[in-house]
Each structure stands twice: as C-alpha cells, then as structure tokens.
Design an enzyme around this catalytic site. Structure first.
Site, mmCIF file in Angstrom:
data_model
loop_
_atom_site.group_PDB
_atom_site.id
_atom_site.type_symbol
_atom_site.label_atom_id
_atom_site.label_comp_id
_atom_site.label_asym_id
_atom_site.label_seq_id
_atom_site.Cartn_x
_atom_site.Cartn_y
_atom_site.Cartn_z
ATOM 1 N N LYS A 1 2.544 7.867 -27.434
ATOM 2 C CA LYS A 1 1.288 7.422 -28.032
ATOM 3 C C LYS A 1 1.221 5.899 -28.030
ATOM 4 O O LYS A 1 2.237 5.215 -27.985
ATOM 5 C CB LYS A 1 1.123 7.954 -29.458
ATOM 6 C CG LYS A 1 1.930 7.268 -30.524
ATOM 7 C CD LYS A 1 1.443 7.696 -31.904
ATOM 8 C CE LYS A 1 2.234 6.991 -32.982
ATOM 9 N NZ LYS A 1 1.960 7.455 -34.312
ATOM 10 N N ALA B 1 0.814 -1.232 0.000
ATOM 11 C CA ALA B 1 0.000 0.000 0.000
ATOM 12 C C ALA B 1 0.836 1.266 0.000
ATOM 13 O O ALA B 1 0.354 2.338 -0.371
ATOM 14 C CB ALA B 1 -0.918 -0.007 1.222
ATOM 15 N N TYR C 1 -10.231 5.815 -36.027
ATOM 16 C CA TYR C 1 -10.503 6.480 -37.297
ATOM 17 C C TYR C 1 -10.069 5.612 -38.464
ATOM 18 O O TYR C 1 -9.223 4.728 -38.331
ATOM 19 C CB TYR C 1 -9.895 7.882 -37.372
ATOM 20 C CG TYR C 1 -8.408 7.981 -37.175
ATOM 21 C CD1 TYR C 1 -7.879 8.199 -35.904
ATOM 22 C CD2 TYR C 1 -7.534 7.899 -38.241
ATOM 23 C CE1 TYR C 1 -6.520 8.317 -35.714
ATOM 24 C CE2 TYR C 1 -6.168 8.016 -38.062
ATOM 25 C CZ TYR C 1 -5.666 8.229 -36.800
ATOM 26 O OH TYR C 1 -4.317 8.335 -36.615
ATOM 27 N N ARG D 1 13.166 9.637 -32.765
ATOM 28 C CA ARG D 1 12.178 8.616 -33.145
ATOM 29 C C ARG D 1 12.690 7.194 -32.925
ATOM 30 O O ARG D 1 12.099 6.240 -33.366
ATOM 31 C CB ARG D 1 11.808 8.795 -34.622
ATOM 32 C CG ARG D 1 11.189 10.149 -34.899
ATOM 33 C CD ARG D 1 10.786 10.280 -36.330
ATOM 34 N NE ARG D 1 9.717 9.365 -36.672
ATOM 35 C CZ ARG D 1 9.393 9.009 -37.905
ATOM 36 N NH1 ARG D 1 10.068 9.503 -38.917
ATOM 37 N NH2 ARG D 1 8.406 8.176 -38.132
ATOM 38 N N HIS E 1 1.605 -6.332 -22.591
ATOM 39 C CA HIS E 1 0.587 -5.360 -23.029
ATOM 40 C C HIS E 1 0.360 -5.397 -24.550
ATOM 41 O O HIS E 1 -0.775 -5.472 -25.013
ATOM 42 C CB HIS E 1 1.000 -3.936 -22.651
ATOM 43 C CG HIS E 1 1.290 -3.743 -21.191
ATOM 44 N ND1 HIS E 1 0.604 -4.400 -20.215
ATOM 45 C CD2 HIS E 1 2.190 -2.954 -20.544
ATOM 46 C CE1 HIS E 1 1.066 -4.026 -19.033
ATOM 47 N NE2 HIS E 1 2.026 -3.150 -19.206
HETATM 48 O O1 LIG Z 1 3.437 -1.730 -17.324
HETATM 49 C C1 LIG Z 1 3.953 -0.755 -17.796
HETATM 50 O O2 LIG Z 1 3.217 0.057 -18.583
HETATM 51 C C2 LIG Z 1 3.589 1.398 -18.770
HETATM 52 C C3 LIG Z 1 2.799 1.872 -19.970
HETATM 53 O O3 LIG Z 1 1.456 1.845 -19.666
HETATM 54 P P1 LIG Z 1 0.621 3.187 -19.603
HETATM 55 O O4 LIG Z 1 -0.717 2.749 -19.208
HETATM 56 O O5 LIG Z 1 1.288 4.073 -18.599
HETATM 57 O O6 LIG Z 1 0.681 3.777 -20.966
HETATM 58 C C4 LIG Z 1 5.058 1.550 -18.997
HETATM 59 O O7 LIG Z 1 5.417 2.910 -19.013
HETATM 60 C C5 LIG Z 1 5.823 0.859 -17.896
HETATM 61 O O8 LIG Z 1 7.210 0.906 -18.198
HETATM 62 C C6 LIG Z 1 5.398 -0.577 -17.794
HETATM 63 O O9 LIG Z 1 6.006 -1.188 -16.656
#
Ligand SMILES: O=C1O[C@H](COP(=O)(O)O)[C@@H](O)[C@H](O)[C@H]1O
Ligand SMILES: NC(=O)C1=CN([C@@H]2O[C@H](COP(=O)(O)OP(=O)(O)OC[C@H]3O[C@@H](n4cnc5c(N)ncnc54)[C@H](OP(=O)(O)O)[C@@H]3O)[C@@H](O)[C@H]2O)C=CC1
Length: 867
Positions: free
Chosen positions: A396, A54, A433, A519, A294
C-alpha cells in the site's frame, strides 16, 4: 482500469478484480480536442518518440504500455513515430513481434480501446540498433528519424500538414549510460525545426556529489527546459489531486499546520521483494530507491505553500519546503532487511546480487523508517514519519495526516475522541477519506469514528484515469515542466539525504532483520508511538508565535567560591562551555553574552548579589516579542523557608552569589521577579541552573513529567506571558554534581551534558533531548535527573531551538493560590552548611572534591562527593 493492475497483468489471471477490469467495455475519456490539446505544438508537428533501452524492463512494463494507451485515446498526433533503440541487434519485425506479444499478454486486454489500437500502434513502432556512446550510430539514427518524419510529412499533404519535427527522447537505460546517450543525441540527433525533450528516469545520481556531477554534465549539453526528470509518483492520480484537495477546500487549508496537525505519515509498503533487482538494490537501498525521491515528492506536495499558478510556481513551492527541511537524525532512523519466511527467500538469497557485493548486501536496507522535520512557521514541530519497505505483509501507499486530539471534556464525553485523520491512498485502491468522530447511531450517546469516504473505484468507476506513466509521458510531450523534477529540487533532496546516508552507511547502522511477510522490524512500533503528541490541556490563548527578531542576550554566571571551604571547580568552566556553545554552535554574537565569574575575568564583573541583580535586570529590560534570551547559573544552590507557603515543600530555592555570606542568597521569587514575570508575550528565555535544589529555580508553573508524558502544573502556579523554559540539574530535593569530561576541564554535570548533547545534535526533539541528557548524566554515574520546566505547556514533539518561541497559552495570568504548604526543611551538614549558618534555614551543597581524576566509561566522571 485501476492503477494497481498496471504491471505484468496476464489475461489468464483470474482474480475477481481482474475479471472486473477485463469486463470493462469502455471508460469515459475526454478527447484531445475537449482537453484543448489540438492546437498545441506537439499535435501540430510530427512527433518522434525515441525510447532508449527499448528492450529493457522499464520500457516493456511502463513506457510502451503508456504509449499504446496514449495512442488508443488519440492523445498522440496521427503523425507520430515510435522508435525503440537498443544495443541488441534485431530488426523492426522481430522487435514488433516481441513487443506485441508482451502487450497483449500483459496490458492491452485490459481495455477494449487498446486492443483495437494495437495494429495501428505497431505500424508506428520501429526498432533501431545502436550503442549509446557511438556518435556514428546516432548519426544513422538521425537519418532514420528524418526519413520517418519526411514520410509523415508526405502522408500529411492534402490533409493536415505537419510543419515542425518534434522529438522526445525517453531514457529507459541504466544511469551510467545517461551521459553518453545524451551526448550522442546532442551531436547529431536534435531536430532543427521543432522541440527536443529528454525524459530521464531516476536514479539521478547516487549521492549529492554524483547528482551534482550529473546535473552539471547534462546542463553543459542541454538547457533545463529540455530536461524532464521523471518521478512517476508525480503522475499518480492521488498525488496530482493533493493540490486540489488542499487548496480547493476552504475548510481544510486552515487546518494544515502545526496548530492542528500532530503528525504526517507517508508510507509505501510492498509485499514483494527485490525479485531480480538485488544487484541494483545492493548499491541503492530503500532510502535511495523510493524515499529520497518518490516519498519526498509526496511530502513536498502535502507541505508546500499555495502556488499562484500551476506552472513553475509549484516547483518553487516544493523547493521552499525542501529548503526548510532539517537533516534527518540518524538516531530516528530504523533500518531493516527481510529474511526468508512464508516460503519466500530472504534478500540475501537474491541471485542477482553479485558475489563481490555479498558483504555490502548485508548492510543493505530493504526497510527504512525515518522522521523528516520542516523548520518553517507552518510545520515546525510536526514529524513527517516516512516508512518504506519491501517484503512486508501488504502493499500500500498512502499519506496519513493525523490531526491533534480535540479536548474531550469528561462532562461531555465518556471516552476520549480519537484523532481525526485525512488519508490519501495512492494504492492499491485510490481513495481519499476523512476519519471523523460522531455519536454512535441509535440510543447510545457514545462516540464512534467513521469515514467520509471517496473511493475512486466506487465514485469514478467509469472515468478514465490514466496511469502514472501515461500521464507523465503526455505531460512530457506537452512540455508541462511542473510534473517533473527540477534540478535545484533534485540537488536539495540529495543535500537532505546524503549526510544521513553517509552517517548510517559509514557508521554501519544496525540493519534489523524481519521475516518476509511481516510488518517490518519490531523496533518501529514503540518508536512511532512515542511520536504521538499528547493533547494540550489548555486552550490556546495567544496568537501565532512571532518570528525571532534577531535580538539576543545571554547572561552566564559561574561561581567557584575560591578560597572558601565550599570551593567548587567546574562553575567557571561551565560559563566558558556555554559561551562556546552559544557563539560557536548556535552563532550568537559574542557581544550579546555577559559573563559574571568570580575569577574576575568575566566581561560583566564579579557575581556579587548586586551585580547579579543588575544583570538580571539588564537581561529582561526592554525585551520585545521575537527577542531570545539565555540565562545560566552554575554554583551553589540551597533552600530557605517560603514565607507565603506557595512552594509544595514550603521552601524557596535559592542561588548563592559569591558574597552570599555578607549579602545573602537570592530566592527564586526574586529571580522570577527580575527575569520572568515581566517578560512580554513572544519573548523566549532559556535557562540552565546547574546547582542543588534547582528544579523550580525559576519558579515556573509547569514541569514536564517524563513518566506520564505530560506537563504537571504547580499547585500554586504563577502564570505569565513570556516563553520561559528551564533545564535544571536536578529536582528540588536533589543535589547537583561537579563533573569532569574525559578530555577537558571539570564542569557541572548538567551543563556538561547540555553542551555535549547539543553540540552533537543542535536541534533534537525535546523527548530525545531529555533522554540524551539523562543518558549522558547516568553514563557519568550521576543519579540526578534533569528537569524541564516552562511557563507554557507546549507540545514536546518539536525540535529544541533557542529561537522556537511559544505564544502564551495561559488563560489566567498571575498567581493561582490553591493551598498553603508548611516548610519542610531538609537536614544538611558540611562546610557549606557551616558557612550558611543562620542564613539558610537548611541548605544543600554541590558535589565537589575528593575523587578528582576518576573517569568513568561514559566520558566523564564524578570529581567529588556530596558534603
Ligand atoms: O521506482 C521504484 O518504484 C517502485 C514503487 O512504485 P510503484 O509505482 O510500483 O508502486 C518500487 O517498487 C521500485 O523498487 C522503485 O525502483
Ligand atoms: N524497471 C523499473 O521498473 C524501473 C526502472 N527505472 C530506471 O529506468 C532505467 C531502466 O531500467 P530497466 O529497464 O529496469 O533497466 P534494464 O536493466 O532492463 O536495462 C534497460 C536496457 O538498457 C540496456 N542496457 C543494459 N545494460 C546496459 C549497459 N551496461 N550499457 C548500455 N545499455 C545497457 C539494455 O538494452 P540493450 O542491451 O538492448 O541495449 C536494456 O534492455 C534505469 O535507470 C532504472 O533505474 C526507474 C523506475 C522503475
């Protein structure tokens, strides 16, 4: 409230966007009753949410703000207790004070409702100090929870009396503490009257082995249904919307496949660095941090088949995509690390990197680009180009589905119409889009690209869209498994990435430097543009490609011409080499392979003209859609006058059987009649011709032009239905070479290269295969260029596979006769020419002979010289 405002937003931040949000009075949010939550178990019982860790960063920035948001919107039951657990010794009052000041500063001010709910939220929060591996501490925690729950029960008497005590344990602790905490909870802290759920944050392991161990260890304590592995990207509005956009729009789903999609790009760019997380990052790197989890989740949502329902089916569909995914090729990976620039420190300057990890940190990627390929009917050949990086020029996150170009007839359009794209933008401003082409407004007839735009901030400005953590914690307490990562999904994700990580980390793949704010590494630009598939010029005539039937046949011919002046040394070895490639690397059954070699040891007999003819017939006889065939010839090749004048040099290509002096050569016309022209649609024949003048040795209508990146049609092509593909050792006017591998017996240069390259990577994409063949040949000192010819103009941005059958795309079958060519014989001398005598008008020979033993740097060298 917009999603991009969620982290560390301070009230005194004065950007225009923040002002907009701060001014926001209220967002329309449905009530719990409207959502139908009111009769669900989590609303009927008491609910204890225990946040482990926490005092940490995640709890502060995501978990508690999300809980406040849920409470403010009355999505949590009134009988809820929020218990923060940490090792830090402090009492509830000091924890509340710290938490409230953080929330007010960073979060609550964004919404009137959260601000108003703050006092009642704080009353529900308490703090409990415990060590995660102490069963005694957790036994005390159990008592504290029971006390809270009893109080809530008593509070409910006379009103809505809770009947069950439900508990959710949220793990916001470092991964090495997971197991101890899970075990301590199990020993004393589980509710006996309601549900118990553990929400666990990534990382779920560091590689396949550790992920499996964690899964097994946790699995020994808890059932899968009690474990909710959180990937917060699954909670993003846009990610949640992918399903509806794909399957709720009848026009879109039919386009989401390899026939229409050229490439899919999934990108997460961040304009900040590791900022104090360098210690963690050095051990994980960008691929483990965001790609393996992700971004892979986003890929599976874009690529999955339609699930029947929103329950477990979604996870089944995602797992199916992962199962079809091929290992990523390290050759297609670009790694980078940001360096100090634009007033920002470089990654290596991050103070949180421990001294002992400094060397390791040099190889830590803060940027990666890689290509994922899905080997199923829908996505075969479509590259999923994944890119993620920190310290870049912008922040982005988006998915970009790039469709193939439409065929732009110059009689209709002056310029080419750009590709259509469907863009799903997760952040910074949620949007979906579609880029499409239209006439330029006004008098012009020119084409312009415009956007059919759904920007959430414009269209749904007033609608409450919960943040990822808010949504997922609510899903967790509601027990919505589909919003979390299942164990088999996780393990498969590691199966895909662990081998790649091993290869790039053990091989110490170069990590290219890029300046902060740029970039990324410059190398990515040409690399990705090379991925862009070219449009196919001919309309698609056939149906979809058939599935391989499992029937395979191969005919391998090698002629060394023993005892003659034109003796070769490598052709029989080629047969052995290809035999091993097919049976060992690709698992073809040995009984499916016929070999004709002039040492008399082949299982099909001697490579005489008659026997070759019979075996070519055997190869194509009875072939049906889905069948997969292979043919190779290693030996001498030559030319003779084409009586019809179809060939552009006026010469037919020939192969020389062992008895060519007596029985004659075999022309490409004959070979094509025997093996190519009769094949029905859906039959795949791959050929290798490792002999001189072999470029059009099967007389196929299309030849790949690597310089222009497109297929070239022969002037007088013969189009047929089958899917025939040939790799030949050289062009028609060129000669092939005998080579020796450094450690093995001599073999044809082309065959050796083909086998070596495919053994290393059995499914490279075609441009890569051609490039690797060329490099292999040129490293060996051979000037000959491999030639790819085909009956079908297929898109080369797909992995090479013997089983990849292309349907017929030729609108017109048979010979198209455009121009007659006179013969242009080439002069030739040497023993083969002598032996051919009047047989061949003029012929070329294969490189053999004198320089045996010479080994070049690239692993194999010329054994002889052209004669
Ligand atoms: O889990 C993670 O995700 C973030 C990116 O996620 P966001 O929701 O903040 O766009 C990333 O910056 C981080 O390094 C990673 O541990
Ligand atoms: N921060 C983020 O944005 C994200 C984090 N995560 C994951 O969430 C988890 C928590 O992350 P985060 O909050 O950043 O981590 P922190 O480093 O802030 O640690 C969280 C808490 O865990 C306790 N803790 C720290 N070190 C130890 C230790 N050696 N042994 C036992 N407890 C310890 C500390 O509390 P105390 O000392 O009071 O016990 C600390 O406040 C991690 O697994 C992380 O990978 C996932 C996505 C994003």
């Amino acid at each position: 409230m917009t999603m991009e405002l969620r982290r560390c937003m301070t009230l005194d931040d004065s950007s225009a966007e923040n002002k907009l949000v701060l001014e926001q009075e209220e967002l329309r949010a449905p009530t719990a009753a409207e959502m139908g939550f009111d009769k669900e178990p989590f609303r009927l019982g008491t609910l204890s949410i225990v946040v482990l860790g926490a005092t940490g960063d995640l709890a502060k920035k995501e978990t508690f703000p999300a809980l406040l948001d849920l409470l403010a919107h009355e999505y949590l039951p009134s009988h809820v207790a929020i218990v923060g657990v940490g090792r830090t010794k402090q009492d509830t009052n000091s924890f509340r004070e710290w938490l409230q000041s953080w929330l007010v500063k960073s979060f609550a001010g964004q919404m009137k409702r959260c601000k108003e709910a703050m006092p009642s939220f704080m009353k529900k929060v308490s703090y409990f100090s415990a060590n995660y591996d102490s069963k005694e501490d957790f036994a005390r925690l159990a008592v504290a929870l029971e006390t809270e729950e009893t109080q809530m029960f008593l509070d409910g008497i006379g009103k809505e009396v809770p009947t069950e005590a439900n508990r959710v344990f949220y793990f916001a602790i470092p991964p090495f503490a997971f197991l101890a905490a899970a075990s301590s909870i199990k020993s004393t802290c589980l509710s006996t009257t309601g549900f118990n759920r553990l929400i666990i944050e990534k990382p779920f392991g560091h590689d396949l082995t550790s992920a499996k161990k964690l899964a097994t260890d946790l699995g020994a304590l808890y059932k899968e249904e009690n474990l909710l592995r959180m990937d917060h990207f699954l909670g993003y509005e846009i990610c949640q919307n992918i399903l509806s956009v794909r399957f709720g729009n009848a026009f879109l789903e039919p386009l989401m496949n390899r026939n229409h999609v050229a490439a899919v790009r999934v990108t997460l760019k961040e304009d900040f660095g590791t900022e104090g997380r360098g210690g963690y990052f050095t051990h994980y790197g960008i691929i483990r941090d965001v790609i393996q989890n992700h971004l892979l989740q986003m890929v599976t949502l874009v690529a999955m088949e339609k699930p029947c329902n929103v329950g477990g089916d979604i996870r089944d569909a995602k797992v199916a995509v992962l199962k079809a995914m091929l290992d990523a090729d390290p050759e297609e990976v670009i790694l980078g690390q940001f360096t100090a620039a634009n007033g920002k420190p470089g990654y290596l300057e991050d103070d949180s990197i421990a001294e002992k990890d400094r060397e390791k940190a040099k190889y830590c990627a803060t940027f990666a680009q890689l290509v994922l390929r899905i080997n199923n009917d829908r996505w075969w050949g479509v590259p999923f180009i994944i890119r993620a990086g920190k310290g870049l020029e912008e922040s982005k996150c988006e998915v970009r589905i790039q469709f193939k170009e439409s065929h732009t007839d110059p009689r209709l359009f002056k310029e080419e119409c750009p590709r259509n794209e469907l863009v799903m933008k997760v952040s910074p401003h949620e949007a979906i889009y579609f880029k499409f082409n239209m006439k330029q407004p006004g008098l012009s007839q020119g084409v312009t690209t415009t956007e059919l735009d759904l920007s959430y901030n414009h269209r749904y400005e007033e609608i409450y869209r919960p943040l990822a953590y808010t949504r997922l914690i609510l899903s967790g307490v509601r027990g919505e498994q589909e919003s979390f990562v299942r164990d088999d999904e996780l393990i498969r994700a590691w199966e895909i990435f662990s081998p790649l990580l091993d290869k790039i980390e053990n091989g110490k793949k170069e990590v290219l430097k890029y300046p902060f704010g740029s970039r990324g590494p410059a190398a990515q630009m040409p690399f990705t543009s090379g991925m862009d598939p070219k449009p196919s010029a001919a309309p698609h005539m056939g149906g979809s490609a058939p599935r391989p039937s499992g029937r395979r046949k191969a005919l391998l011919i090698g002629v060394n011409y023993f005892g003659t002046r034109a003796e070769l040394r490598g052709c029989i070895n080629d047969v052995h080499n290809l035999y091993r490639l097919l049976t060992e690397t690709y698992g073809w059954p040995s009984h499916a392979v016929r070999t004709l070699t002039d040492d008399g040891r082949g299982n099909g007999g001697m490579p005489t003209r008659q026997n070759i003819t019979q075996h070519m017939q055997w190869l194509s006889d009875g072939a049906q859609a889905g069948d997969v065939l292979f043919f190779s010839f290693s030996g001498h090749g030559a030319q003779q006058e084409d009586p019809h004048g179809y060939e552009e040099d006026g010469m037919n290509e020939t192969i020389l059987p062992v008895d060519f002096e007596r029985a004659g050569m075999m022309t490409d016309d004959e070979i094509s009649d025997l093996m190519v022209k009769s094949l029905p649609e859906g039959v795949r024949l791959t050929g290798i011709m490792d002999c001189c003048h072999s470029g059009s040795g099967l007389d196929l209508p299309f030849t790949w032009d690597p310089r222009r990146g497109m297929w070239r049609e022969a002037v007088n092509p013969f189009h047929c239905m089958g899917d025939v593909l040939m790799f030949s050792g050289c062009e028609d006017d060129d000669t092939s070479s005998d080579a020796a591998s450094m450690y093995s017996a001599p073999g044809g240069a082309m065959t050796t290269a083909f086998c070596d390259v495919l053994r290393r990577n059995p499914s490279p994409i075609y441009p890569q295969l051609l490039q690797m063949l060329h490099q292999h040949l040129s490293r060996g000192g051979f000037s000959q260029r491999p030639v790819l010819s085909s009956t079908q103009q297929f898109s080369l941005d797909r992995p090479f596979s013997f089983d990849d059958i292309h349907p017929n795309m030729n609108p017109q079958l048979g010979r198209i006769f455009r121009q007659k060519f006179p013969p242009r014989p080439r002069a030739m001398s040497g023993p083969l020419a002598d032996m051919l005598g009047p047989l061949g008008m003029l012929a070329g020979g294969l490189v053999v002979g004198a320089l045996a033993g010479e080994v070049l740097e690239g692993g194999f060298g010329l054994l002889g010289a052209l004669f």
